[in-house]
Design a protein around this motif. Structure first.
Motif, mmCIF file in Angstrom:
data_model
loop_
_atom_site.group_PDB
_atom_site.id
_atom_site.type_symbol
_atom_site.label_atom_id
_atom_site.label_comp_id
_atom_site.label_asym_id
_atom_site.label_seq_id
_atom_site.Cartn_x
_atom_site.Cartn_y
_atom_site.Cartn_z
ATOM 1 N N LYS A 148 -12.819 5.961 3.784
ATOM 2 C CA LYS A 148 -13.967 5.164 3.334
ATOM 3 C C LYS A 148 -14.562 4.372 4.486
ATOM 4 N N THR A 182 -4.268 11.644 -1.480
ATOM 5 C CA THR A 182 -5.361 10.929 -0.817
ATOM 6 C C THR A 182 -6.685 11.247 -1.499
ATOM 7 N N GLN A 230 -3.092 5.612 -0.199
ATOM 8 C CA GLN A 230 -4.101 4.552 -0.304
ATOM 9 C C GLN A 230 -4.648 4.188 1.075
ATOM 10 N N ALA A 261 -6.934 6.946 2.332
ATOM 11 C CA ALA A 261 -8.231 6.914 1.647
ATOM 12 C C ALA A 261 -9.091 5.764 2.157
ATOM 13 N N TRP A 267 -7.536 9.255 -4.475
ATOM 14 C CA TRP A 267 -8.046 7.902 -4.256
ATOM 15 C C TRP A 267 -9.508 7.916 -3.799
ATOM 16 N N HIS A 281 0.847 -1.189 0.000
ATOM 17 C CA HIS A 281 0.000 0.000 0.000
ATOM 18 C C HIS A 281 0.883 1.240 0.000
ATOM 19 N N THR A 282 0.358 2.316 -0.568
ATOM 20 C CA THR A 282 0.975 3.624 -0.372
ATOM 21 C C THR A 282 0.335 4.279 0.854
#
Length: 382
Positions: A75, A109, A68, A71, A112, A64-65
Motif C-alpha cells: 500500500k 498478503t 499484514q 500488505a 489483506w 503484526h503478522t
C-alpha cells in the motif's frame, strides 16, 4: 522486435513499531532462564547492528503478522495513486518466515489487499534468497510478455521465533551451556541478528516517464546443495551424519522438548563456507555478461554481520579486481538482518536517498546459508 526490458519503477518499505536499540532487546524478546544472555554482547559487537524492528510490544505480544506488514508495504508503494493497485497483474512474495505453513504467504498478503483484483500470486520459499526469487519471477513474467505490471515483495517476521518461551525448554535442558559458552552461542546468537520488516517493488515493462527507474539487466542464482550439508534450518533437526530430520518425523512432545521450530545454524559450517562460495561466482557472472568490476558504481551485498564485510571485500578483490568500500551500500546497522527483505530494503533506501545518477550500475549479492544458495543481479539506473 526489440527485447522487452524490465524496470523497477518505485520502491517502499514498512517497519513495525519503533526501532529497538541493543539495550532494549530483551524487554521485547524476554530472558532465557530468567537471566540476561551471555552471548548477546559478543554477537552485537561482531554484527555492529545498533537498531532493529520487532512486530512485538514489550513483553512479547505480537502487533503484526508477516502478511499484514507485507500488505502495508504494498500500500505504501502506491500511496499517491492507490487506484493503480487494480492494474497490477502479478503479486510475487518472498519470505522465510510465513505466518503459517498453509495457505501460502503470498495469498495471505493478497487477502489483506482487497483493493487489488483477482490475480496471479506466487510465494517463493527459502531463506534470504526468497526475496530475490520473488523479484526474478516477476522479472521473467514481464520479460516474457505475459505481464506488464507486477509487485514483488520481501518480508520477514522473525521476532515470534525469538521470544524467550521458544527457547525456554531447550535452555532448561542444556545446562552444559554453563561449562561450554560456544554451545550457548550456537543456540542463542540468531536472537541478536534478526529483525522484522517488509519491502515492495513496483515493476513494469516501461521506465518512469519522470524520475529514475532501475533496469534489471540480469538476475541469476546458484545452489551448492549438491555437495554442501544443511547449515541453517527450522522445523527439523540435524543428525550426526549431516542429514536433516523433518518435523513430521517427530512426536508432538519431541517437537516441543527439542525446540524443533526454533531457528538454528551450524556456525562452523557457516564461517568456513559462506563467503568463499559466494565470491567465486561473481567474476564468472560479470565475465559472462560483459561487465568489468570497475564499471560497478554501487555494490549492495546482503550481510548478516559486520564480521563478514572484510572477508567479502578480500574475496571480491581476489576474484575480480575489487570494489572499494566507498561504492558499498549496507543498511544492516540501522534496520538489522531482515532476511529475504534485506536486499529490498537496501535498494529502497538507495533509490530514495537522492544519490543515484542515470547510467550507474548496481551489483546485488544475496547469500543464503540454509544450504548455501546465492543470488546475483545487475541493475542500471535509467
Amino acid at each position: 522486435m526489440s527485447a522487452i526490458q524490465v524496470y523497477i519503477n518505485s520502491t517502499s518499505s514498512y517497519f513495525p513499531n519503533n526501532p529497538v536499540s541493543n539495550d532494549e532487546m530483551e524487554e521485547y524478546l524476554g530472558y532465557i532462564d530468567g537471566r540476561p544472555s551471555k552471548s548477546k554482547k559478543i554477537v552485537l559487537r561482531n554484527n555492529a547492528i545498533v537498531n532493529r524492528y520487532y512486530a512485538l510490544e514489550k513483553g512479547g505480544k505480537s502487533t503484526h503478522t508477516n502478511a499484514q506488514m507485507t500488505a502495508l508495504a504494498v500500500k505504501e508503494l502506491l500511496e499517491k495513486n492507490p487506484g493503480k493497485l487494480k492494474d497490477i497483474e502479478l503479486l510475487s512474495c518472498g519470505t522465510s518466515s510465513p505466518d503459517q505453513m498453509m495457505p501460502s504467504h503470498g495469498v495471505m498478503t493478497h487477502g489483506w489487499l482487497p483493493e487489488m483484483e483477482s490475480i496471479e500470486v506466487v510465494s517463493p520459499a527459502g531463506v534470504c534468497c526468497a526475496g530475490m526469487h520473488a523479484i526474478k519471477y516477476a522479472y521473467l513474467a514481464i520479460k516474457s510478455g505475459e505481464m506488464k505490471t507486477a509487485i514483488a515483495t520481501g518480508s520477514e517476521r522473525f521476532s515470534g521465533l525469538l521470544v524467550s518461551h521458544v527457547f525456554e525448554e531447550e535452555a532448561q535442558k542444556l545446562k552444559e551451556m554453563e561449562e561450554n559458552p560456544f554451545i550457548a552461542f550456537q543456540k542463542d546468537f540468531l536472537r541478536w541478528m534478526l529483525s522484522d520488516g517488509a519491502s515492495a517493488f513496483l515493476m513494469s515493462d516501461k521506465p518512469n516517464p519522470d524520475g529514475l527507474s532501475l533496469r534489471i539487466d540480469w538476475i541469476e542464482g546458484i545452489s551448492y546443495a549438491n555437495n554442501m550439508e544443511t547449515c541453517m534450518y527450522m522445523g527439523g533437526e540435524k543428525m550426526e551424519d549431516g542429514t536433516l530430520k523433518g518435523f513430521m518425523d517427530y512426536t508432538p512432545e519431541e517437537i516441543m522438548n527439542r525446540s524443533v521450530f526454533s531457528i538454528k545454524q551450524d556456525i562452523t559450517l557457516l564461517s568456513d563456507n559462506i563467503v568463499h562460495l559466494g565470491g567465486k561466482k561473481i567474476k564468472q557472472l560479470l565475465d559472462k555478461n560483459g561487465v568489468a568490476m570497475s564499471e560497478i558504481d554501487h555494490f549492495l551485498p546482503h550481510i548478516s554481520s559486520e564480521f563478514f564485510k572484510s572477508k567479502i571485500y578480500d574475496l571480491v578483490e581476489f576474484y575480480g579486481g575489487g570494489i572499494p568500500y566507498e561504492k558499498w551500500f549496507i543498511n544492516l546497522y540501522t534496520v538489522g538482518n531482515v532476511g529475504a527483505a534485506s536486499v529490498f530494503l537496501m535498494i529502497d533506501e538507495l533509490f530514495n536517498n537522492g544519490t543515484l545518477k542515470k547510467g550507474e550500475k548496481i551489483l546485488l549479492l544475496v547469500p543464503e546459508s540454509a544450504r548455501f544458495s546465492y543470488m546475483y543481479a545487475l541493475l542500471t539506473v535509467c
